[in-house]
Every structure is written in structure tokens, then in C-alpha cells.
Motif scaffolding. Structure first.
Motif, PDB file in Angstrom:
ATOM      1  N   SER A 354     -38.352  19.702  18.899  1.00  0.00           N
ATOM      2  CA  SER A 354     -37.308  18.790  19.370  1.00  0.00           C
ATOM      3  C   SER A 354     -37.172  17.584  18.444  1.00  0.00           C
ATOM      4  N   ALA A 355     -38.278  17.104  17.896  1.00  0.00           N
ATOM      5  CA  ALA A 355     -38.232  15.978  16.956  1.00  0.00           C
ATOM      6  C   ALA A 355     -37.592  16.396  15.636  1.00  0.00           C
ATOM      7  N   LEU A 356     -37.792  17.639  15.251  1.00  0.00           N
ATOM      8  CA  LEU A 356     -37.211  18.141  13.999  1.00  0.00           C
ATOM      9  C   LEU A 356     -35.707  18.387  14.138  1.00  0.00           C
ATOM     10  N   GLN A 357     -35.278  18.743  15.363  1.00  0.00           N
ATOM     11  CA  GLN A 357     -33.849  19.004  15.613  1.00  0.00           C
ATOM     12  C   GLN A 357     -33.395  18.206  16.837  1.00  0.00           C
ATOM     13  N   PRO A 358     -33.261  16.882  16.678  1.00  0.00           N
ATOM     14  CA  PRO A 358     -32.954  16.003  17.809  1.00  0.00           C
ATOM     15  C   PRO A 358     -31.576  16.223  18.428  1.00  0.00           C
ATOM     16  N   GLU A 360     -30.329  19.077  19.228  1.00  0.00           N
ATOM     17  CA  GLU A 360     -30.361  20.244  20.107  1.00  0.00           C
ATOM     18  C   GLU A 360     -31.065  19.889  21.421  1.00  0.00           C
ATOM     19  N   SER A 361     -30.614  20.489  22.517  1.00  0.00           N
ATOM     20  CA  SER A 361     -31.237  20.220  23.816  1.00  0.00           C
ATOM     21  C   SER A 361     -32.602  20.899  23.886  1.00  0.00           C
ATOM     22  N   LYS A 362     -33.483  20.328  24.684  1.00  0.00           N
ATOM     23  CA  LYS A 362     -34.819  20.917  24.810  1.00  0.00           C
ATOM     24  C   LYS A 362     -34.759  22.296  25.463  1.00  0.00           C
ATOM     25  N   SER A 363     -33.809  22.486  26.380  1.00  0.00           N
ATOM     26  CA  SER A 363     -33.708  23.789  27.041  1.00  0.00           C
ATOM     27  C   SER A 363     -33.302  24.865  26.031  1.00  0.00           C
ATOM     28  N   ALA A 364     -32.388  24.519  25.107  1.00  0.00           N
ATOM     29  CA  ALA A 364     -31.964  25.483  24.086  1.00  0.00           C
ATOM     30  C   ALA A 364     -33.117  25.793  23.141  1.00  0.00           C
ATOM     31  N   LEU A 365     -33.879  24.755  22.758  1.00  0.00           N
ATOM     32  CA  LEU A 365     -35.016  24.963  21.858  1.00  0.00           C
ATOM     33  C   LEU A 365     -36.128  25.745  22.552  1.00  0.00           C
ATOM     34  N   ARG A 366     -36.294  25.521  23.843  1.00  0.00           N
ATOM     35  CA  ARG A 366     -37.301  26.275  24.592  1.00  0.00           C
ATOM     36  C   ARG A 366     -36.963  27.764  24.563  1.00  0.00           C
ATOM     37  N   ARG A 367     -35.679  28.069  24.790  1.00  0.00           N
ATOM     38  CA  ARG A 367     -35.255  29.480  24.757  1.00  0.00           C
ATOM     39  C   ARG A 367     -35.451  30.076  23.365  1.00  0.00           C
TER      40      ARG A 367
END
Length: 409
Positions: A354-358, A360-367
């Protein structure tokens, strides 16, 4: 107006109201020996423009090159109301300062497609709307009925589903329509989702006795975004911004579903009509691999908004980063640990990503992590809460197909 120019102006337009409206306006312009006044409204609530916006900009450019005037209307007054078009909730209004800042950003990005210094005027609707008295407003509202307003699809849907509709939202189409009266325009441009509002402008011109038949309304098709389903939108995260880097433009284009190719060839590229028709035929006939067609589309998009050289570099970068196998041969973007502002001990993978791609939403990064699209030093990690014991220099992180990062001091 010669037939060749008329054909170019009409190419790609989805709807013209009335059907012969463009021809009639062109005849009027020739008779009166003047350029047509083309109105295009700008919503300064969303300053980041994308390829979906550029569909209309390119058609405006055709009119500009034919010698007509483009009047860009910044809705500084209407932005303080909030247009609910395409939404099922009230859009929050902006401050005057936010509107001015966003409008300037909008114009700068629009200049990537249209020469905003040639046959272009920039107007703000606060210039006339702020001067209206309450009596003027009542007179304006008397030009339409509630039944007419409820014909707008989003209003009808919200009413049916008991979702609140504020009275000021019902006023919005009337205010936008009055802009056409104040501007005395001949043609108004908009996307398919703005057709209702634009037609109100036509009705009001006639109601105020300004024009016998009112403005001609032209609507352009809506470009579907990277997901292949919804129209391109920043809020949905399925967009390619006009200010995106060349590598991102190329890579995102390569990610679109194959079935989007015909409309992307038609709406996003600058190929000739003949070239577009041949490419679409190749796709439908299966004579060319869809990936090869995507490469041509991606290259052309980057060339339009950057340069030929940038397109060549982005093509080479995509080949190295995505098509070539092997984790260690990729080009990793150096990222300073101090820039991330994270704890270096027992930090969760999701927090690092999340810090590397601020943006993007955390839910999208989690998926993304759960789907196996994130690697740590070449090892695929599918647990978003995996703990990195020691976040340190030299760690390499891959996110998705195109993003590679190496941590440095």
C-alpha cells in the motif's frame, strides 16, 4: 460545406438531435458567414482527465480544424451545486478555490488534444448565473415541469428506490440548460450520459425565443474502461489518465480484455478510418492475434500523448517487464526506505504494498496479493498479512505484471 468535411465531422458521433441538425447549422453558418459556436461543458470537480474524455475532445478538434469556435464552459457556479449525473447519490459541492484550481488543470490537460489557443474561448458560468435574481430563477424554473425532470433516468431510479433527491439537483439541468441561452451557442457536445441536460438547453433556447429550433445536440459514445464493463472513470479505477507515464499507458492498454479492441481501436487511436476498419475486421475474423492488435493500439496511444520515441521505449519496457520471463532480468524502480515511512520490523506485506502504491485501495491490493500477483525477492506471497521480519535495503517486490520495486537506503 463540402461532403468530405461533413463526413469527417459526423464520423464517430453517436447521436445528433435533431437528426439533420448538424447539416442545418452548417448551412446557417455559411449563410451568415460566421463560424458555429460549439459549447462543451467542463466539470471541474474531477481535474484528472482520461482517454474517455479524449473521445469528445478529438471530435471538437475536427470542428476546430474546420474553422468553428469551441467555447469551453467551466461550471464554476454549477460545481457548487453538484451534478448527480450517473450517480445514485448527491455529489458533494466544491469550494470556489477548488473549482478554479481544477479548471486550470483541466485546461492544461485538454491542451494535449486541442490547441486551446486557436478558435477557443474559455467561459465561466458564474459570470451570468451569479447575477440572476430570485425572480429570474423563478422565471427560469417556470420553463419546465417536474414530470420533464423525472424523465432523467438517474432521478427516476432514485425516486423508485426511495433514495433522496434534493431540490437543488432538480434545478441543475435547468441551470446547465440556461448556460446555452447565455452563450447563444449553435451546438452542444456531451457524452451519452449528458444527453438529457443538453436537450434541456435546446428547449430553453426555444422557450426564451432565442432560436426557433434551439441548439443541435451531439453526444459521443462512452469508452468502456480497463475492466471491460463500466465506462472509463477515475472513481472506478478503470482509467488511463492523459498524464499517465508512457509505460503505464502502454501497460494498461495491454491489460484490456480482447473484446474491447473494436471500440478502443475506433475511439482511442488516431489511425485513419480505413486502417481502423481493417484492424477491426482482422480482430473479428481472427486473422491477427489480439495481442498484436493491442500492441498497435498501445503504441498509438502513447505516441499521441507523449512521442514516437516514448512509444518505442514503452514497447521495449513492456517486453522486458511483462513478456520476458525471469524475475532478476526486470528493471526495478529504486524506492527509499525513508520515503515509505514504515516500521522496518515485522511489517505486514499489505502495508508495504500500500505504501508503494498509495493511489490504489487496500481492498484492491489485498485481492492482488491473494491472487498470487505479488512476489517478494522472487517468492510469490498470497497472504496479505504475511510479516516481513526485516524490511531492508535490497528487498525486491513485484506488484502485478508491471510494477517492480527495489528498496534502497
Amino acid at each position: 460545406m463540402d461532403a468530405k468535411t461533413l463526413k469527417k465531422l459526423k464520423h464517430g458521433i453517436e447521436t445528433i438531435v435533431p437528426a439533420n441538425g448538424l447539416e442545418e447549422k452548417l448551412k446557417l453558418a455559411e449563410k451568415e458567414k460566421r463560424p458555429l459556436i460549439i459549447k462543451f461543458g467542463m466539470d471541474p470537480t474531477a481535474p484528472d482527465l482520461h482517454l474517455g474524455h479524449a473521445v469528445a475532445f478529438k471530435k471538437l478538434r475536427d470542428f476546430q480544424e474546420a474553422g468553428h469556435e469551441i467555447h469551453l464552459l467551466v461550471g464554476d457556479f454549477t460545481a457548487c451545486i453538484g451534478d448527480p449525473t450517473g450517480r445514485n447519490t448527491t455529489r458533494p459541492p466544491l469550494t470556489a478555490e477548488e473549482v478554479q484550481k481544477n479548471a486550470q488543470t483541466y485546461i492544461e490537460q485538454m491542451d494535449k488534444v486541442i490547441d486551446t489557443k486557436k478558435n477557443v474561448k474559455i467561459l465561466f458560468n458564474g459570470a451570468w448565473l451569479n447575477k440572476m435574481t430570485f425572480a429570474d430563477v423563478i422565471k427560469l424554473l417556470g420553463k419546465a415541469t417536474l414530470a420533464q425532470m423525472m424523465q432523467r433516468e438517474d432521478f427516476a431510479n432514485r425516486f423508485e428506490n426511495n433514495i433522496p433527491i434534493s431540490l437543488h439537483e432538480l434545478v441543475y439541468p435547468m441551470v446547465q440548460g440556461y448556460d446555452s441561452v447565455a452563450m447563444n451557442c449553435d451546438i452542444e457536445f456531451g457524452g451519452r450520459d449528458q444527453l438529457f441536460n443538453c436537450l434541456v438547453g435546446k428547449t430553453l433556447q426555444e422557450a426564451f425565443g432565442q432560436k426557433e429550433v434551439g441548439q443541435t445536440v451531439i453526444s459521443m459514445p462512452l469508452l468502456r474502461g480497463l475492466d471491460g464493463v463500466m465506462k472509463m472513470s477515475k472513481s472506478k479505477g478503470n482509467y488511463i489518465g492523459l498524464t499517465d507515464t508512457a509505460n503505464d499507458m502502454y501497460g494498461k492498454t495491454m491489460s484490456i480484455p480482447d473484446d474491447l479492441l473494436p471500440e478502443w481501436i475506433e475511439l482511442t487511436t488516431d489511425f485513419t478510418p480505413e486502417e481502423k476498419a481493417n484492424m477491426i475486421a482482422d480482430y473479428k475474423n481472427g486473422t491477427v492475434n489480439p495481442m498484436e492488435l493491442k500492441k498497435k493500439v498501445a503504441f498509438d496511444i502513447v505516441r499521441q500523448y507523449h512521442s514516437e520515441e516514448a512509444a518505442q521505449a514503452a514497447e521495449a519496457f513492456f517486453y522486458q517487464q511483462v513478456q520476458q520471463k525471469g524475475f532478476d532480468i526486470k528493471a526495478f524502480e529504486p524506492i527509499s526506505l525513508s520515503k515509505l515511512s514504515l516500521s522496518t520490523q515485522n511489517i505486514g506485506l499489505l502495508n508495504v504494498v500500500s505504501a508503494l502504491q498509495p493511489n490504489e485501495s487496500k481492498s484492491a491490493l489485498r485481492r492482488l496479493i491473494e491472487s498470487g500477483a505479488v512476489s517478494l525477492n522472487g517468492d510469490k506471497i498470497t497472504d496479505p498479512y504475511f510479516k516481513i521480519e526485516n524490511l531492508k535495503k535490497g528487498i525486491k517486490i513485484k506488484i502485478g505484471k508491471r510494477h517492480f520495486y527495489e528498496l534502497i537506503d
